[in-house]
Design an enzyme around this catalytic site. Structure first.
Site, short mmCIF file in Angstrom:
data_model
loop_
_atom_site.label_atom_id
_atom_site.label_comp_id
_atom_site.label_asym_id
_atom_site.label_seq_id
_atom_site.Cartn_x
_atom_site.Cartn_y
_atom_site.Cartn_z
N ARG A 1 0.84 -1.20 0.00
CA ARG A 1 0.00 0.00 0.00
C ARG A 1 0.88 1.25 0.00
NH1 ARG A 1 -4.05 -3.25 2.79
NH2 ARG A 1 -2.88 -3.21 4.72
N PHE B 1 -11.08 -5.40 -6.19
CA PHE B 1 -11.09 -6.23 -4.98
C PHE B 1 -10.62 -5.34 -3.82
CE2 PHE B 1 -9.91 -8.84 -8.67
CZ PHE B 1 -10.93 -9.79 -8.68
N SER C 1 -17.18 -7.03 -4.42
CA SER C 1 -18.50 -7.67 -4.46
C SER C 1 -19.21 -7.60 -3.11
CB SER C 1 -18.37 -9.13 -4.91
OG SER C 1 -17.46 -9.79 -4.06
N ASN D 1 -19.04 -7.61 -9.56
CA ASN D 1 -18.11 -8.71 -9.79
C ASN D 1 -17.01 -8.16 -10.71
OD1 ASN D 1 -16.75 -10.92 -10.86
ND2 ASN D 1 -18.60 -12.17 -10.97
N CYS E 1 -2.59 -14.18 -3.93
CA CYS E 1 -2.32 -14.67 -2.57
C CYS E 1 -2.51 -16.18 -2.48
CB CYS E 1 -3.17 -13.93 -1.54
SG CYS E 1 -4.92 -14.16 -1.77
N1 SAH Z 1 -6.94 -5.20 -1.39
C1 SAH Z 1 -7.59 -5.44 -0.12
C2 SAH Z 1 -7.82 -6.90 0.17
C3 SAH Z 1 -8.61 -7.65 -0.90
S1 SAH Z 1 -9.28 -9.14 -0.34
C4 SAH Z 1 -6.79 -4.75 0.98
O1 SAH Z 1 -5.65 -4.32 0.76
O2 SAH Z 1 -7.31 -4.64 2.09
C5 SAH Z 1 -10.24 -9.67 -1.67
C6 SAH Z 1 -11.56 -8.94 -1.83
O3 SAH Z 1 -12.17 -9.40 -3.05
C7 SAH Z 1 -12.61 -9.18 -0.75
O4 SAH Z 1 -12.99 -7.94 -0.22
C8 SAH Z 1 -13.81 -9.83 -1.47
O5 SAH Z 1 -15.06 -9.33 -1.01
C9 SAH Z 1 -13.58 -9.40 -2.89
N2 SAH Z 1 -14.09 -10.27 -3.96
C10 SAH Z 1 -14.01 -11.62 -4.05
N3 SAH Z 1 -14.45 -12.03 -5.26
C11 SAH Z 1 -14.82 -10.93 -5.95
C12 SAH Z 1 -15.32 -10.69 -7.27
N4 SAH Z 1 -15.51 -11.69 -8.13
N5 SAH Z 1 -15.55 -9.42 -7.65
C13 SAH Z 1 -15.34 -8.40 -6.78
N6 SAH Z 1 -14.84 -8.56 -5.55
C14 SAH Z 1 -14.59 -9.80 -5.13
#
Ligand code: SAH
Length: 394
Positions: A210, A226, A249, A277, A338
């Site tokens: 970050r 995400f 999502s 999504n 991850c």
């Molecule tokens: N980047 C974030 C962590 C991401 S964790 C940070 O630094 O804090 C992954 C995220 O993807 C979760 O919040 C989950 O809700 C979301 N997610 C999972 N599948 C998804 C999809 N198909 N489309 C959108 N979001 C999704």
């Protein structure tokens, strides 16, 4: 104490100090150890190799506590392991960094135990029969070694099933954390829901990444895919991004992302929160001819196991390909995985293939990984799970 004897030729990983003993490597068990009991481990010729925690239902039938054949696993041993883990992070916590992982399982010689600090509270997971067995001792030691207002348990995870353990969640020491606990990461502020957030509440593993995105964001239009509670989006705005679109999502994650934006004094004109999504939304953006200067892809673990790696590889490739089409010349893709089952070399290949199929060339400027409070014990490379590539496109 019960004794487990390994089959002939099945002790090589242990001799390299890898801490896992798979069921197929065990020749015989002398005694009737209960879940979490300490057992002596012997090679096929009867030479003692060390002591381990017994887990009768798991494929990983025992996890080494120590390769010291004299080690006694008791409250003193547990206390000392935790003390060392916490001491290793002594320089990380400060007035401007109030959250960090304190115990990272095998990497800290503590198979199955995760402990994260969020401000005045600890949030932990007991993921193995051994960690479960010593739970009360661990809680008492943590309260002493890392003074806090309360310790909350987030063992509400399916992996516990493999260890024959039911999911569990709740307060285990001190005061119940408030619904939202504020943490600080350098100049970024976040609200964390210890009770309801993902994992133990938040993604501490992306701390350094970050900060990197923050340094790269000045003057840029950023798409944060995400986004969860807005981590990379807030970093980008702090670094001078002109606008951030956060996509996730999860409604509750986005709601908290909204609170986090306000907490950092960013208004709705600087950031969108889109519940969608990502696979579909990237296509929608392309149809609308949208473009961005920097895109973060930080999806959940697409491969839970090695068997799923092909399907996962396709998913990683798909989003990277779609994202590349939304970046202009000089645009930056920050691409993460991850999934432990996808190794760094494979992830680089997937990313390169995606950019090739998108008709884009470019270069990798940074190889990223999980933050230093999630270290990788030398004999346990499985601890490396987070990989990231910064690609600057032509
Ligand atoms: N980047 C974030 C962590 C991401 S964790 C940070 O630094 O804090 C992954 C995220 O993807 C979760 O919040 C989950 O809700 C979301 N997610 C999972 N599948 C998804 C999809 N198909 N489309 C959108 N979001 C999704």
């Amino acid at each position: 104490m019960s004794v487990i004897k390994l089959s002939k030729g099945r002790d090589s990983s242990l001799l390299r100090r890898h801490p896992w003993i798979f069921s197929g490597a065990i020749d015989s068990v002398d005694g009737e150890p209960a879940p979490g009991d300490t057992v002596t481990v012997e090679d096929s010729r009867g030479k003692t190799l060390g002591v381990a925690a017994w887990s009768p239902t798991s494929q990983i039938r025992a996890r080494m506590w120590s390769f010291d054949t004299e080690a006694v696993i008791d409250a003193g041993f547990i206390h000392e392991r935790l003390r060392r883990a916490i001491a290793r992070r002594a320089g990380l916590l400060s007035a401007t960094r109030t959250a960090c992982r304190l115990v990272y399982a095998e990497s800290d010689g503590f198979p199955g135990l995760i402990v994260d600090r969020y401000g005045d509270y600890l949030s932990c997971q007991f993921l193995s029969a051994g960690a479960e067995f010593w739970r009360d001792t661990i809680v008492a030691a943590l309260a002493e070694l890392s003074p806090c207002r309360g310790i909350y348990e987030r063992s509400d995870v399916t992996v516990r099933k493999h260890e024959g353990l039911a999911q569990r969640q709740g307060l285990i020491h001190g005061e119940e954390p408030p619904a939202l606990v504020q943490i600080q990461e350098q100049d970024r502020l976040f609200m964390v829901s210890i009770q309801q957030g993902h994992k133990t509440g938040y993604y501490l593993d992306q701390f350094d990444n970050r900060s990197l995105v923050q340094r790269m964001s000045a003057g840029k239009r950023v798409l944060n895919c995400f986004s969860y509670t807005g981590g990379f989006g807030i970093a980008a705005l702090k670094g001078g991004a002109t606008h951030v679109t956060n996509v996730d999502s999860s409604g509750p994650a986005l709601e908290l992302a909204g609170e986090n934006l306000a907490l950092n004094d960013f208004g709705p004109e600087q950031a969108d929160l889109v519940q969608a999504n990502v696979f579909e939304y990237l296509r929608e953006l392309k149809n609308k001819n949208m473009s961005y200067d920097l895109i973060v892809l930080d999806p959940p673990k697409f491969a839970e196991t090695k068997h799923q790696f092909k399907k996962a590889a396709r998913a990683y490739k798909d989003i990277a390909l779609q994202a590349a089409q939304l970046l202009g010349s000089g645009g930056t893709l920050v691409n993460f995985s991850c999934s432990g089952a996808i190794d760094p070399a494979l992830f680089q290949k997937i990313t390169a293939d995606a950019l090739l199929d998108a008709g884009r060339d470019g270069r990798i400027t940074h190889y990223l990984h999980q933050a230093e409070d999630h270290p990788v014990a030398l004999p346990f490379p499985e601890a490396l799970y987070l990989k990231g590539l910064v690609c600057v496109l032509d």
